[in-house]
Scaffold this motif. Structure first.
Motif: not given
Length: 569
Positions: A532-551
């Motif tokens: 999930q982290m790899r996928v999230i990194q690819e769309i980081a610009s779209l998700l913003g701070e949601t990455t940290a929350e998901t982790k």
């Protein structure tokens, strides 16, 4: 009103009173010892031997006070044994203390004893019987009346010194009351059985309580004895009656004291083995100077005997018959002593054997006759059970065997493995469950062997040595491939260590499998997180701070799984 009673709250079922009662006039009901009044001869042994003070003699001080308060003159008749119990110089000194209590006059019962011994001499001279038993001891008279009436003809049908002295006092002081004070419990019964002589009887114990109540203090140390001597003061010592009597050379003069010796002598009389003899018989060993009312607080029997004899004569070993009271009376001293036999129908052999069987005694060798219950033999105990005097539970060997049997049944029935070890680490007991755990075919193969042959001795040593008296642990026993919960306990009375074990191997296997499954689930979660982290990194610009929350959310899920594993363990 009962003269002797038992205090229920204090009885501890030790059976000491039953063991010491010479005629077994005590019954046990619902764990409580009780006097059988109709059987009792008031020897006082049960009062003396009870370790819990559960026996109580009726206190008649209030009755004596009531006589004094009546306004009539009240005289005290003092048994000659007083000199063995009190440190006064003699009767004159003792009188001064008694008059403080309200007595109009005080004199010695020994004066009545002089009249009685004179009557005994006449009986011997007239040969009323070829055997004559003194009638001074009311316990002995009652014993013969109730249990050996066949020899009543030998008992001197003569008033006792107490009765005779009371009658002398009342003849001299018409309308007066007489209170007898002495060392004997059974005199209370004699006074009630023969009314008109003594109005109240107090023991020395009761008198002591009365003195204390009135704050009257007697000499702490014995005073020098009065110089005036009278032979009849010998009466309270063993052989004292005989010392006062003029002897008939054709008669033998015998002294018997103590209930056991008296019962033996009575047995000889019943067999017809004694002839031409006068027998002085006293229930107390040492006679009245060792009575139940003074035995607790007097000096030794020997010193009491010496003091009493020195009060009677300046030369106790070479008595002079002329030196005595000179009481003249024409009163009739005849005393009717009735047959009061206790009749019982003894149980048959079958009934006795049935009771013995209930006590676990099916063979002759089972009858230990240990006497712990208070009866000489197991058969005597069975007879007492038949008459309702005793309970089967009074048999100590039977109860111990029953308790051991119950304990063994519990140990064998429990699914837990139990092993006991003595101070030398030798196995003393091992149950079937423990044998199964260790693969032992027969428990006898390991009894007496060192416990280290089966398991570690470390925890046994700890509880036996006092480092810890209770140890709880979980142990993997590799040689048996089992995991066991173990509890080690120290049994102080028997100085042994007990280990109780529960096989938890199967439970441990289940827990281990659950741990493996949860670890596997946690690993899958790690992979999901990584993916999930790899996928999230690819769309980081779209998700913003949601990455940290998901982790954070996924990490919490993983930890939650692992925590569940910890809780279950």
């Amino acid at each position: 009103m009962s003269i002797l009673r038992f205090k229920k709250a204090n009885c501890k079922n030790c059976y000491k009173c039953i063991r010491n009662c010479p005629i077994k006039a005590i019954e046990l009901k619902d764990g409580q010892a009780q006097v059988i009044e109709s059987d009792c001869v008031l020897c006082g042994k049960c009062v003396l031997v009870c370790p819990q003070n559960a026996k109580e003699v009726r206190n008649d001080v209030s009755a004596a006070k009531a006589l004094i308060a009546s306004g009539k003159k009240v005289f005290a008749s003092i048994a000659p044994a007083f000199i063995a119990s009190y440190g006064v110089s003699g009767i004159d000194a003792f009188s001064s203390y008694l008059k403080k209590l309200g007595f109009a006059g005080v004199s010695e019962t020994a004066q009545g004893a002089y009249v009685v011994k004179s009557e005994y001499e006449k009986l011997v001279e007239n040969r009323t019987e070829d055997v004559i038993i003194s009638s001074c001891c009311s316990t002995i008279v009652t014993l013969i009346q109730k249990y050996h009436p066949g020899i009543l003809k030998y008992v001197a049908h003569v008033l006792s010194p107490m009765q005779t002295h009371a009658r002398l006092i009342k003849e001299e002081n018409p309308g007066s009351y007489v209170v007898f004070i002495g060392p004997c419990i059974s005199k209370k019964h004699e006074a009630e059985a023969y009314s008109g002589y003594v109005d109240c009887v107090l023991t020395f114990d009761e008198l002591n309580d009365w003195f204390s109540e009135e704050n009257i203090e007697l000499p702490a140390a014995p005073e020098a004895l009065d110089s005036t001597k009278y032979l009849s003061r010998f009466f309270p010592v063993s052989g004292g009656i005989l010392k006062t009597m003029k002897k008939d050379p054709a008669f033998s003069y015998i002294t018997v004291d103590g209930m056991e010796n008296c019962l033996e002598a009575i047995g000889e009389l019943e067999k017809g083995n004694l002839k031409n003899c006068f027998i002085e018989m006293s229930a107390c060993p040492g006679s009245c100077i060792n009575g139940p009312s003074i035995r607790r607080h007097k000096h030794s029997v020997l010193s009491s005997k010496m003091r009493t004899e020195n009060y009677a004569s300046s030369h106790p070993e070479q008595v002079c018959y002329e030196k005595d009271y000179n009481v003249k009376t024409d009163m009739d001293l005849t005393k009717h002593i009735s047959d009061e036999r206790i009749s019982v129908v003894m149980p048959g052999e079958a009934q006795i054997e049935e009771i013995l069987r209930k006590m676990g005694k099916t063979k002759k060798e089972d009858e230990l006759n240990c006497g712990t219950c208070g009866y000489a033999t197991c058969r005597d105990k069975a007879v007492a059970v038949y008459f309702g005097k005793a309970e089967i539970s009074m048999c100590l060997p039977y109860m111990m065997e029953k308790a051991a049997s119950l304990s063994d049944k519990i140990i064998e029935a429990t699914p837990n493995a139990i092993i006991t070890v003595d101070k030398d680490l030798k196995i003393r007991q091992i149950n079937d469950a423990c044998c199964d755990m260790f693969g032992i075919v027969d428990a006898k193969d390991v009894i007496g062997k060192d416990v280290s042959l089966l398991m570690s001795a470390d925890n046994f040593l700890s509880v036996l040595g006092g480092d810890e008296r209770l140890i709880t642990t979980k142990e993997f026993m590799a040689e048996y491939n089992i995991v066991a919960d173990q509890t080690f306990i120290y049994d102080a009375p028997n100085n042994i260590a007990i280990c109780i074990m529960r096989d938890i191997t199967e439970r441990e296997h289940i827990l281990e499998k659950n741990r493996e499954m949860k670890n596997e689930a946690a690993g899958i979660a790690d992979k999901v997180i990584e993916k999930q982290m790899r996928v999230i990194q690819e769309i980081a610009s779209l998700l913003g701070e949601t990455t940290a929350e998901t982790k954070i959310a996924l990490t919490e899920l993983k930890n939650s799984i692992l925590e569940e594993d910890t809780i279950e363990e």
